[in-house]
Design a protein around this motif. Structure first.
Motif, PDB file in Angstrom:
ATOM      1  N   ILE A  79       0.846  -1.179   0.000  1.00 35.66           N
ATOM      2  CA  ILE A  79       0.000   0.000   0.000  1.00 35.66           C
ATOM      3  C   ILE A  79       0.888   1.239   0.000  1.00 35.66           C
ATOM      4  CG2 ILE A  79      -1.846   1.256   1.184  1.00 35.66           C
ATOM      5  CD1 ILE A  79      -2.492  -1.707   0.290  1.00 35.66           C
ATOM      6  N   LEU A  80       0.614   2.180  -0.898  1.00 32.15           N
ATOM      7  CA  LEU A  80       1.301   3.464  -0.923  1.00 32.15           C
ATOM      8  C   LEU A  80       0.332   4.542  -0.437  1.00 32.15           C
ATOM      9  CD1 LEU A  80       3.525   5.509  -1.724  1.00 32.15           C
ATOM     10  CD2 LEU A  80       2.474   5.556  -4.008  1.00 32.15           C
ATOM     11  N   ILE A  81       0.769   5.294   0.560  1.00 29.54           N
ATOM     12  CA  ILE A  81       0.026   6.463   1.023  1.00 29.54           C
ATOM     13  C   ILE A  81       0.949   7.650   0.795  1.00 29.54           C
ATOM     14  CG2 ILE A  81      -1.088   7.577   2.985  1.00 29.54           C
ATOM     15  CD1 ILE A  81      -1.478   4.719   4.137  1.00 29.54           C
ATOM     16  N   ASN A  82       0.554   8.520  -0.118  1.00 26.71           N
ATOM     17  CA  ASN A  82       1.436   9.598  -0.550  1.00 26.71           C
ATOM     18  C   ASN A  82       0.707  10.941  -0.490  1.00 26.71           C
ATOM     19  OD1 ASN A  82       3.910  10.603  -1.615  1.00 26.71           O
ATOM     20  ND2 ASN A  82       2.950  10.753  -3.619  1.00 26.71           N
ATOM     21  N   ASN A  83       1.388  11.936   0.089  1.00 26.89           N
ATOM     22  CA  ASN A  83       0.865  13.300   0.150  1.00 26.89           C
ATOM     23  C   ASN A  83      -0.550  13.332   0.733  1.00 26.89           C
ATOM     24  OD1 ASN A  83       1.346  16.069  -0.219  1.00 26.89           O
ATOM     25  ND2 ASN A  83       0.074  16.065  -2.056  1.00 26.89           N
ATOM     26  N   SER A  84      -0.759  12.608   1.794  1.00 26.99           N
ATOM     27  CA  SER A  84      -2.074  12.503   2.434  1.00 26.99           C
ATOM     28  C   SER A  84      -1.905  12.684   3.941  1.00 26.99           C
ATOM     29  CB  SER A  84      -2.691  11.134   2.145  1.00 26.99           C
ATOM     30  OG  SER A  84      -2.876  10.962   0.758  1.00 26.99           O
ATOM     31  N   LYS A  85      -2.989  13.088   4.604  1.00 26.81           N
ATOM     32  CA  LYS A  85      -2.873  13.250   6.051  1.00 26.81           C
ATOM     33  C   LYS A  85      -4.026  12.558   6.755  1.00 26.81           C
ATOM     34  CE  LYS A  85      -5.302  17.524   6.867  1.00 26.81           C
ATOM     35  NZ  LYS A  85      -5.364  18.728   7.616  1.00 26.81           N
ATOM     36  N   ASP A  86      -3.716  12.074   7.938  1.00 31.34           N
ATOM     37  CA  ASP A  86      -4.695  11.442   8.823  1.00 31.34           C
ATOM     38  C   ASP A  86      -5.417  10.270   8.150  1.00 31.34           C
ATOM     39  OD1 ASP A  86      -4.002  13.230  10.832  1.00 31.34           O
ATOM     40  OD2 ASP A  86      -5.467  14.709  10.142  1.00 31.34           O
TER      41      ASP A  86
ATOM     42  N   PHE B  18       4.092   5.146   4.119  1.00 29.44           N
ATOM     43  CA  PHE B  18       3.629   6.524   4.270  1.00 29.44           C
ATOM     44  C   PHE B  18       4.724   7.438   3.749  1.00 29.44           C
ATOM     45  CE2 PHE B  18       0.953   4.381   7.309  1.00 29.44           C
ATOM     46  CZ  PHE B  18      -0.211   5.142   7.381  1.00 29.44           C
ATOM     47  N   GLN B  19       4.453   8.164   2.680  1.00 35.05           N
ATOM     48  CA  GLN B  19       5.425   9.105   2.118  1.00 35.05           C
ATOM     49  C   GLN B  19       4.782  10.498   2.107  1.00 35.05           C
ATOM     50  OE1 GLN B  19       8.634   8.636  -1.129  1.00 35.05           O
ATOM     51  NE2 GLN B  19       6.704   8.747  -2.217  1.00 35.05           N
ATOM     52  N   LEU B  20       5.422  11.444   2.793  1.00 38.19           N
ATOM     53  CA  LEU B  20       4.866  12.793   2.928  1.00 38.19           C
ATOM     54  C   LEU B  20       3.432  12.730   3.436  1.00 38.19           C
ATOM     55  CD1 LEU B  20       6.153  14.361  -0.410  1.00 38.19           C
ATOM     56  CD2 LEU B  20       7.186  14.575   1.850  1.00 38.19           C
ATOM     57  N   SER B  21       3.182  11.834   4.391  1.00 37.02           N
ATOM     58  CA  SER B  21       1.833  11.547   4.850  1.00 37.02           C
ATOM     59  C   SER B  21       1.826  11.303   6.345  1.00 37.02           C
ATOM     60  CB  SER B  21       1.274  10.324   4.123  1.00 37.02           C
ATOM     61  OG  SER B  21       1.213  10.557   2.731  1.00 37.02           O
ATOM     62  N   SER B  22       0.605  11.335   6.907  1.00 32.90           N
ATOM     63  CA  SER B  22       0.431  10.989   8.311  1.00 32.90           C
ATOM     64  C   SER B  22      -0.724  10.025   8.448  1.00 32.90           C
ATOM     65  CB  SER B  22       0.175  12.246   9.148  1.00 32.90           C
ATOM     66  OG  SER B  22      -1.063  12.827   8.784  1.00 32.90           O
ATOM     67  N   GLY B  23      -0.706   9.287   9.528  1.00 27.14           N
ATOM     68  CA  GLY B  23      -1.754   8.311   9.800  1.00 27.14           C
ATOM     69  C   GLY B  23      -1.168   7.127  10.515  1.00 27.14           C
ATOM     70  N   PHE B  24      -1.951   6.046  10.610  1.00 32.87           N
ATOM     71  CA  PHE B  24      -1.442   4.861  11.272  1.00 32.87           C
ATOM     72  C   PHE B  24      -2.253   3.630  10.904  1.00 32.87           C
ATOM     73  CE2 PHE B  24      -4.206   7.218  14.124  1.00 32.87           C
ATOM     74  CZ  PHE B  24      -5.108   6.262  14.564  1.00 32.87           C
ATOM     75  N   LEU B  25      -1.679   2.485  11.244  1.00 32.08           N
ATOM     76  CA  LEU B  25      -2.319   1.185  11.056  1.00 32.08           C
ATOM     77  C   LEU B  25      -2.767   0.663  12.396  1.00 32.08           C
ATOM     78  CD1 LEU B  25       0.324  -0.532   8.758  1.00 32.08           C
ATOM     79  CD2 LEU B  25      -1.778   0.604   8.048  1.00 32.08           C
ATOM     80  N   VAL B  26      -3.924   0.017  12.416  1.00 34.14           N
ATOM     81  CA  VAL B  26      -4.412  -0.651  13.605  1.00 34.14           C
ATOM     82  C   VAL B  26      -4.679  -2.086  13.205  1.00 34.14           C
ATOM     83  CG1 VAL B  26      -6.197  -0.728  15.367  1.00 34.14           C
ATOM     84  CG2 VAL B  26      -5.498   1.474  14.400  1.00 34.14           C
TER      85      VAL B  26
END
Length: 155
Positions: free
Chosen positions: A117-124, A146-154
């Motif tokens: 999974i790629l998460i790019n330029n995204s927040k929360d 997570f690239q240039l992004s914020s958040g987390f996995l649960v």
């Protein structure tokens, strides 16, 4: 939803050429099940609006601040790019499996890496209740990047 009318002579007398197409705006909540299909019951959801058979289409069609509910099943890799405040979750305790990998550019390391999974330029961005399969974690490979992004996995 919005309705677009087009044809050769919409304002004239040639009514036989008018085509009416319904286009849906993004939904605040969508459901994904690998058993959903166009024309199916889809648990009462509308195919192409809030019902999809793959996670990427669900993400592409949910509003920011939205929720993507994913039922148990095996799904392809997906990307979250330029999005904000999304929750992607296994629905009702289901454990969806995202399988496979893709090659993406890691800007910080200036090299290509394998990711699920790629998460790019995204927040929360929050992803919860998933199982990830398909990346050998040796070398420059990661499950969720997570690239240039914020958040987390649960889990």
């Amino acid at each position: 939803s919005t309705t677009a009318i087009s044809g050769d002579d919409v304002l004239g007398t040639d009514n036989n050429s008018i085509q009416v197409k319904t286009q849906y705006l993004a939904a605040p909540e969508v459901w994904v099940d690998d058993d959903y299909y166009n024309g199916g019951y889809n648990d009462g959801h509308i195919w192409g609006y809030d019902a999809f058979d793959d996670i990427q289409n669900g993400i592409d069609n949910v509003t920011d601040n939205g929720v993507v509910h994913v039922k148990a099943g095996v799904y392809s890799v997906f990307n979250i790019i330029d999005r904000n405040d999304l929750l992607i979750e296994g629905f009702n305790g289901a454990v969806p499996i995202s399988r496979g990998h893709q090659i993406v550019w890691d800007m910080a390391a200036a090299q290509y890496i394998r990711v699920i999974i790629l998460i790019n330029n995204s927040k929360d961005i929050i992803i919860t209740g998933f199982e990830f399969q398909g990346v050998d974690l040796s070398g420059r490979s990661v499950g969720v990047f997570f690239q240039l992004s914020s958040g987390f996995l649960v889990s």
